[in-house]
Design a protein around this motif. Structure first.
Motif, mmCIF file in Angstrom:
data_model
loop_
_atom_site.group_PDB
_atom_site.id
_atom_site.type_symbol
_atom_site.label_atom_id
_atom_site.label_comp_id
_atom_site.label_asym_id
_atom_site.label_seq_id
_atom_site.Cartn_x
_atom_site.Cartn_y
_atom_site.Cartn_z
ATOM 1 N N GLY A 179 0.844 -1.186 0.000
ATOM 2 C CA GLY A 179 0.000 0.000 0.000
ATOM 3 C C GLY A 179 0.881 1.238 0.000
ATOM 4 O O GLY A 179 1.966 1.236 -0.586
ATOM 5 N N ARG A 180 0.425 2.278 0.683
ATOM 6 C CA ARG A 180 1.233 3.490 0.803
ATOM 7 C C ARG A 180 1.094 3.991 2.226
ATOM 8 O O ARG A 180 -0.012 4.166 2.740
ATOM 9 N N GLU A 222 -6.691 8.732 5.205
ATOM 10 C CA GLU A 222 -7.098 9.001 3.823
ATOM 11 C C GLU A 222 -5.907 9.362 2.930
ATOM 12 O O GLU A 222 -6.008 9.321 1.693
ATOM 13 N N VAL A 267 -2.648 4.221 1.642
ATOM 14 C CA VAL A 267 -3.367 3.008 1.237
ATOM 15 C C VAL A 267 -2.954 1.926 2.223
ATOM 16 O O VAL A 267 -1.806 1.478 2.227
ATOM 17 N N GLY A 292 -6.041 -4.011 2.963
ATOM 18 C CA GLY A 292 -5.993 -4.765 1.713
ATOM 19 C C GLY A 292 -5.851 -6.253 1.964
ATOM 20 O O GLY A 292 -6.526 -7.071 1.336
ATOM 21 N N LEU A 306 -6.746 -4.581 -6.977
ATOM 22 C CA LEU A 306 -6.043 -3.523 -7.719
ATOM 23 C C LEU A 306 -7.040 -2.638 -8.457
ATOM 24 O O LEU A 306 -6.909 -1.406 -8.465
ATOM 25 N N GLY A 307 -8.045 -3.258 -9.062
ATOM 26 C CA GLY A 307 -9.051 -2.497 -9.798
ATOM 27 C C GLY A 307 -9.845 -1.562 -8.911
ATOM 28 O O GLY A 307 -10.255 -0.476 -9.335
ATOM 29 N N ALA A 308 -10.041 -1.968 -7.653
ATOM 30 C CA ALA A 308 -10.805 -1.148 -6.713
ATOM 31 C C ALA A 308 -9.941 -0.104 -6.011
ATOM 32 O O ALA A 308 -10.459 0.715 -5.245
ATOM 33 N N GLY A 309 -8.631 -0.141 -6.254
ATOM 34 C CA GLY A 309 -7.731 0.806 -5.606
ATOM 35 C C GLY A 309 -7.450 0.480 -4.151
ATOM 36 O O GLY A 309 -6.973 1.341 -3.396
ATOM 37 N N ASP A 310 -7.720 -0.760 -3.744
ATOM 38 C CA ASP A 310 -7.510 -1.142 -2.346
ATOM 39 C C ASP A 310 -6.051 -1.443 -2.040
ATOM 40 O O ASP A 310 -5.658 -1.503 -0.864
ATOM 41 N N ILE A 324 -1.741 -1.129 -3.785
ATOM 42 C CA ILE A 324 -0.859 -0.606 -4.834
ATOM 43 C C ILE A 324 -0.315 -1.766 -5.670
ATOM 44 O O ILE A 324 -0.194 -1.673 -6.892
ATOM 45 N N SER A 325 0.022 -2.872 -5.000
ATOM 46 C CA SER A 325 0.431 -4.083 -5.706
ATOM 47 C C SER A 325 0.014 -5.293 -4.880
ATOM 48 O O SER A 325 -0.186 -5.196 -3.665
#
Length: 401
Positions: free
Chosen positions: A185-186, A194, A197, A202, A276-280, A282-283
């Motif tokens: 994530g981040r 917020e 990630v 995830g 990944l498609g949902a943005g939950d 990063i990898s």
């Protein structure tokens, strides 16, 4: 001809000595020495500890077979001692049950096997015995080394493990895959989630999606349905006011026959793409776990943690062995283990016909207050002799045709 037959009490004394000797995976040296001596006392032609730390023995017959008798020396940890009502290494007998870590999984099986060998008359089959290390962590890994080195010129016709079957005849089990999914994530300050990630969220979503997807896993008519269960999440950094940017989710995935690592990984690839498609995340990268385990003898074993399923489909062998067992134990029936064993390699990879027979209920494995019925351990000795004599008749008759 081998030495005198052991009594019922002898097999229990042997089991108590084994239970009183702790042997967690990677520290089986003391119990290996005991088992080697017990085998020599039972009258085997030779017994030794190989370079891996496995105990290896041979009983010479008349050159037929050969057959393999197998079990594992190691146990899992006791876990919290507060959950035990008896000392896990005292080998106490209470109400006809012998308690202790490894009593059912599977020192009861080893004690009955060795005791059965002690009273066995000379056979046509050449018998080999291997008791392995590190089975609890990587079933089949250490025996693979022994079979490819010490016994590399031996081609077994049948292998019998002493894993717990409640005195039934083991004929197969599902395999096991250990999947590590690395989620990135981040990082951000925990007061401003917020801005980042959260890799832990995830990983949690992945665990839930995988659990839901388990409903659609394939099923085998005998071995049962594939299952999966998330078992461990490790995240970093571990600072409380910081959102973790990396997590590894470990999943224990039980597989049926014909399934490959690629088949299993495809499920987790699909879930990762959804996250990944949902943005939950990063990898998101699933992989089959690979690790190096060190045995008590100082040997490193590189293990790729995919252990295949297997099923003995030699119907005539199973029918004849069951008929022989029922003469002494009328309730004997076929058994499919819920867990995995060293036969994942012996039968699942090498294709050797596999069987199992052992005292104890497999549901006792890894639990506090693990125990085995004393009467079952004693009965298993008799059943082992019947099983081995029956295999002797089956295999030698096939050779003579």
């Amino acid at each position: 001809m081998w030495v005198k037959q052991l009594s019922g009490q002898d097999v229990i004394n042997l089991l108590r000595e084994l239970v009183r000797t702790p042997s967690p995976s990677g520290a089986e040296g003391d119990v290996a020495g005991l088992v080697k001596d017990f085998l020599l006392d039972a009258g085997v032609d030779e017994a030794f500890i190989d370079s891996v730390g496995n105990v290896v023995a041979r009983l010479r017959g008349k050159g037929f077979g050969p057959a393999l008798i197998e079990g594992h020396l190691d146990t899992v940890d006791t876990g919290s001692l507060e959950q035990w009502h008896v000392d896990p290494f005292a080998a106490k007998i209470i109400d006809g049950k012998l308690y202790g870590r490894g009593a059912a999984d599977m020192k009861g099986g080893i004690a009955s096997q060795i005791s059965a060998l002690a009273g066995l008359k000379e056979m046509d089959l050449d018998l080999y015995v291997v008791y392995t290390v590190h089975e609890e962590t990587a079933e089949g890994a250490s025996i693979a080394r022994t079979l490819s080195t010490v016994l590399r010129n031996v081609r077994f016709e049948v292998a019998v493990t002493g894993e717990a079957t409640s005195l039934n005849l083991g004929v197969g089990h599902r395999g096991r895959a250990v999947i590590d999914v690395r989620i990135c994530g981040r990082s951000a300050h925990a007061s401003m989630p917020e801005e980042g990630v959260n890799a832990l969220l995830g990983a949690s979503k992945l665990a839930m999606l995988a659990t839901n997807a388990a409903q659609g896993l394939p099923e085998h008519s005998i071995l049962g349905k594939e299952t999966l269960t998330p078992s461990v999440i490790r995240c970093m950094p571990e600072d409380v006011p910081q959102i973790p940017d990396q997590c590894v989710l470990t999943i224990d995935h039980r597989v049926i026959i014909s399934r490959s690592p690629e088949d299993v990984l495809a499920l987790y690839d699909g879930i990762c793409k959804e996250l990944l498609g949902a943005g939950d995340v990063i990898s998101c990268q699933p992989r089959l776990r690979e690790e190096t385990i060190r045995t008590w003898a100082g040997v490193d074993l590189r293990v790729r943690e995919f252990f295949p399923a297997w099923l003995n489909e030699d119907r005539s062998m199973i029918k004849e062995v069951l008929r022989a067992l029922k003469r002494s134990y009328q309730y004997a029936t076929k058994h499919v283990w819920r867990f995995s064993t060293d036969l994942a390699y012996i039968s699942g990879v090498l294709g050797v016909s596999g069987l199992g027979l052992g005292p104890g209920d497999e549901s006792m494995a890894h639990k506090p207050d693990e125990h085995v019925e004393v009467v079952e351990v004693k009965k298993a000795v008799e059943l082992y002799r019947k099983l081995l004599n029956t295999l002797n008749e089956i295999i030698t008759s096939r050779h003579r045709k």
